[in-house]
Design a protein around this motif. Structure first.
Motif, PDB file in Angstrom:
ATOM      1  N   HIS A 149      14.016  -3.666   5.230  1.00  0.00           N
ATOM      2  CA  HIS A 149      13.095  -3.968   6.337  1.00  0.00           C
ATOM      3  C   HIS A 149      12.575  -2.695   7.002  1.00  0.00           C
ATOM      4  CE1 HIS A 149      16.925  -3.538   8.460  1.00  0.00           C
ATOM      5  NE2 HIS A 149      16.224  -3.319   9.550  1.00  0.00           N
ATOM      6  N   LYS A 150      13.371  -1.642   7.006  1.00  0.00           N
ATOM      7  CA  LYS A 150      12.932  -0.379   7.605  1.00  0.00           C
ATOM      8  C   LYS A 150      11.812   0.243   6.769  1.00  0.00           C
ATOM      9  CE  LYS A 150      17.463   0.542   9.603  1.00  0.00           C
ATOM     10  NZ  LYS A 150      18.654   1.394   9.543  1.00  0.00           N
ATOM     11  N   TYR A 151      11.947   0.130   5.471  1.00  0.00           N
ATOM     12  CA  TYR A 151      10.923   0.676   4.566  1.00  0.00           C
ATOM     13  C   TYR A 151       9.627  -0.125   4.697  1.00  0.00           C
ATOM     14  CZ  TYR A 151       9.284   3.232   0.500  1.00  0.00           C
ATOM     15  OH  TYR A 151       8.584   4.060  -0.326  1.00  0.00           O
ATOM     16  N   VAL A 152       9.750  -1.449   4.714  1.00  0.00           N
ATOM     17  CA  VAL A 152       8.589  -2.323   4.885  1.00  0.00           C
ATOM     18  C   VAL A 152       7.901  -2.007   6.208  1.00  0.00           C
ATOM     19  CG1 VAL A 152       7.918  -4.729   5.319  1.00  0.00           C
ATOM     20  CG2 VAL A 152       9.412  -4.175   3.393  1.00  0.00           C
ATOM     21  N   ASN A 153       8.683  -1.829   7.267  1.00  0.00           N
ATOM     22  CA  ASN A 153       8.144  -1.495   8.581  1.00  0.00           C
ATOM     23  C   ASN A 153       7.333  -0.201   8.516  1.00  0.00           C
ATOM     24  OD1 ASN A 153       7.659  -1.292  11.351  1.00  0.00           O
ATOM     25  ND2 ASN A 153       9.727  -0.595  11.817  1.00  0.00           N
ATOM     26  N   ALA A 154       7.900   0.822   7.896  1.00  0.00           N
ATOM     27  CA  ALA A 154       7.221   2.117   7.823  1.00  0.00           C
ATOM     28  C   ALA A 154       5.905   2.013   7.050  1.00  0.00           C
ATOM     29  CB  ALA A 154       8.139   3.152   7.175  1.00  0.00           C
ATOM     30  N   VAL A 155       5.922   1.333   5.927  1.00  0.00           N
ATOM     31  CA  VAL A 155       4.714   1.219   5.094  1.00  0.00           C
ATOM     32  C   VAL A 155       3.642   0.412   5.821  1.00  0.00           C
ATOM     33  CG1 VAL A 155       3.782   0.266   2.949  1.00  0.00           C
ATOM     34  CG2 VAL A 155       5.931   1.554   2.909  1.00  0.00           C
ATOM     35  N   LEU A 156       4.007  -0.736   6.357  1.00  0.00           N
ATOM     36  CA  LEU A 156       3.007  -1.581   7.021  1.00  0.00           C
ATOM     37  C   LEU A 156       2.516  -0.962   8.331  1.00  0.00           C
ATOM     38  CD1 LEU A 156       4.348  -5.169   6.283  1.00  0.00           C
ATOM     39  CD2 LEU A 156       2.540  -3.892   5.109  1.00  0.00           C
ATOM     40  N   ASN A 157       3.389  -0.256   9.038  1.00  0.00           N
ATOM     41  CA  ASN A 157       2.950   0.476  10.229  1.00  0.00           C
ATOM     42  C   ASN A 157       1.959   1.570   9.854  1.00  0.00           C
ATOM     43  OD1 ASN A 157       3.499   0.054  12.991  1.00  0.00           O
ATOM     44  ND2 ASN A 157       5.682   0.293  12.607  1.00  0.00           N
ATOM     45  N   GLY A 158       2.121   2.136   8.666  1.00  0.00           N
ATOM     46  CA  GLY A 158       1.172   3.136   8.180  1.00  0.00           C
ATOM     47  C   GLY A 158      -0.162   2.535   7.773  1.00  0.00           C
ATOM     48  N   LEU A 159      -0.139   1.301   7.293  1.00  0.00           N
ATOM     49  CA  LEU A 159      -1.369   0.627   6.873  1.00  0.00           C
ATOM     50  C   LEU A 159      -2.167   0.049   8.042  1.00  0.00           C
ATOM     51  CD1 LEU A 159      -0.346  -1.461   3.724  1.00  0.00           C
ATOM     52  CD2 LEU A 159      -1.934   0.464   3.815  1.00  0.00           C
ATOM     53  N   ARG A 164      -6.567  -2.543  10.501  1.00  0.00           N
ATOM     54  CA  ARG A 164      -6.829  -3.253  11.761  1.00  0.00           C
ATOM     55  C   ARG A 164      -7.067  -2.232  12.875  1.00  0.00           C
ATOM     56  NH1 ARG A 164      -4.566  -8.635  12.476  1.00  0.00           N
ATOM     57  NH2 ARG A 164      -4.729  -9.668  10.486  1.00  0.00           N
ATOM     58  N   SER A 165      -7.920  -1.252  12.620  1.00  0.00           N
ATOM     59  CA  SER A 165      -8.072  -0.114  13.532  1.00  0.00           C
ATOM     60  C   SER A 165      -8.398  -0.511  14.969  1.00  0.00           C
ATOM     61  CB  SER A 165      -9.118   0.862  13.004  1.00  0.00           C
ATOM     62  OG  SER A 165     -10.361   0.206  12.841  1.00  0.00           O
ATOM     63  N   ALA A 166      -9.372  -1.395  15.186  1.00  0.00           N
ATOM     64  CA  ALA A 166      -9.752  -1.762  16.555  1.00  0.00           C
ATOM     65  C   ALA A 166      -8.597  -2.440  17.279  1.00  0.00           C
ATOM     66  CB  ALA A 166     -10.978  -2.671  16.529  1.00  0.00           C
ATOM     67  N   GLU A 167      -7.926  -3.340  16.587  1.00  0.00           N
ATOM     68  CA  GLU A 167      -6.821  -4.078  17.191  1.00  0.00           C
ATOM     69  C   GLU A 167      -5.637  -3.159  17.515  1.00  0.00           C
ATOM     70  OE1 GLU A 167      -4.148  -8.027  16.112  1.00  0.00           O
ATOM     71  OE2 GLU A 167      -5.626  -7.315  14.666  1.00  0.00           O
ATOM     72  N   VAL A 168      -5.304  -2.258  16.585  1.00  0.00           N
ATOM     73  CA  VAL A 168      -4.183  -1.332  16.799  1.00  0.00           C
ATOM     74  C   VAL A 168      -4.506  -0.372  17.936  1.00  0.00           C
ATOM     75  CG1 VAL A 168      -2.838   0.540  15.757  1.00  0.00           C
ATOM     76  CG2 VAL A 168      -3.317  -1.529  14.439  1.00  0.00           C
ATOM     77  N   THR A 169      -5.727   0.155  17.950  1.00  0.00           N
ATOM     78  CA  THR A 169      -6.135   1.088  19.006  1.00  0.00           C
ATOM     79  C   THR A 169      -6.094   0.407  20.371  1.00  0.00           C
ATOM     80  OG1 THR A 169      -7.547   2.262  17.447  1.00  0.00           O
ATOM     81  CG2 THR A 169      -7.987   2.624  19.782  1.00  0.00           C
ATOM     82  N   ALA A 170      -6.623  -0.807  20.457  1.00  0.00           N
ATOM     83  CA  ALA A 170      -6.613  -1.545  21.723  1.00  0.00           C
ATOM     84  C   ALA A 170      -5.186  -1.823  22.174  1.00  0.00           C
ATOM     85  CB  ALA A 170      -7.387  -2.845  21.572  1.00  0.00           C
ATOM     86  N   ASP A 171      -4.322  -2.189  21.237  1.00  0.00           N
ATOM     87  CA  ASP A 171      -2.933  -2.495  21.563  1.00  0.00           C
ATOM     88  C   ASP A 171      -2.199  -1.247  22.044  1.00  0.00           C
ATOM     89  OD1 ASP A 171      -0.764  -4.296  21.738  1.00  0.00           O
ATOM     90  OD2 ASP A 171       0.021  -3.564  19.830  1.00  0.00           O
ATOM     91  N   LYS A 172      -2.412  -0.142  21.377  1.00  0.00           N
ATOM     92  CA  LYS A 172      -1.728   1.101  21.770  1.00  0.00           C
ATOM     93  C   LYS A 172      -2.276   1.620  23.096  1.00  0.00           C
ATOM     94  CE  LYS A 172      -0.064   2.129  17.314  1.00  0.00           C
ATOM     95  NZ  LYS A 172       0.995   2.771  16.740  1.00  0.00           N
TER      96      LYS A 172
END
Length: 178
Positions: A149-159, A164-172
């Motif tokens: 799950h840690k590896y999946v988290n790292a890869v998907l967090n990188g993607l 989903r640039s607008a959504e990630v930027t707004a969320d952060k």
């Protein structure tokens, strides 16, 4: 109490279960949504595809006969199974640059979970990116290896920032303001 236990160990209260979770931290079946169940069945089906290179139609027929399938969101299951299989080369092309090893060294479970996450990032805008990430981490915890799950988290967090640039930027930005 045995005499071998230390006083500090006996003074510690017993570990309590969080509501809705198993001892391993995975969600209990009763607390899962129809979409979560659809992801679980899609994961099992994608595993069959990755490992056995079985035909999508045969996998689909087999999976629909599994116990509990009637509780899954069948439309989401169909989208994940058939969408991931038909776009597997594209999904792998997105995932591969985020890996620190060859794709052949990735567990088939983690591989399928990453397909589900990347597919949902691309094709399911109604599912918030953090929900996609959390659901995939839960799948990897329940079905994958010890720290998969840690590896999946790292890869998907990188993607996520690129898919989903607008959504990630707004969320952060929202978190920074808090």
């Amino acid at each position: 109490m045995s005499e071998e236990q230390s006083p500090s160990a006996s003074a510690r209260p017993p570990r309590q279960q969080r509501a809705g979770n198993t001892a391993t931290g995975a969600r209990k079946a009763a607390s899962k949504s129809n979409r979560s169940r659809a992801r679980e069945f899609a994961l099992q089906a994608l595993y069959q595809h990755i490992v056995g290179r079985n035909d999508a139609t045969a996998i689909d027929m087999f999976t629909r006969d599994l116990a509990g399938f009637h509780k899954a969101d069948t439309a989401h299951y169909d989208a994940l199974l058939h969408g991931c299989i038909t776009t597997e080369a594209d999904l792998d092309a997105l995932i591969l640059p985020k890996l620190d090893r060859q794709m052949s060294e990735i567990s088939p479970i983690e591989h399928a979970v990453m397909w589900i996450g990347a597919y949902e990032f691309l094709h399911c805008p109604d599912v918030p990116w953090r929900v996609v990430l959390n659901e995939c981490i839960e799948l990897a915890k329940e079905f994958g290896g010890t720290d998969g799950h840690k590896y999946v988290n790292a890869v998907l967090n990188g993607l996520a920032p690129s898919l989903r640039s607008a959504e990630v930027t707004a969320d952060k930005g929202k978190k920074a303001a808090d």
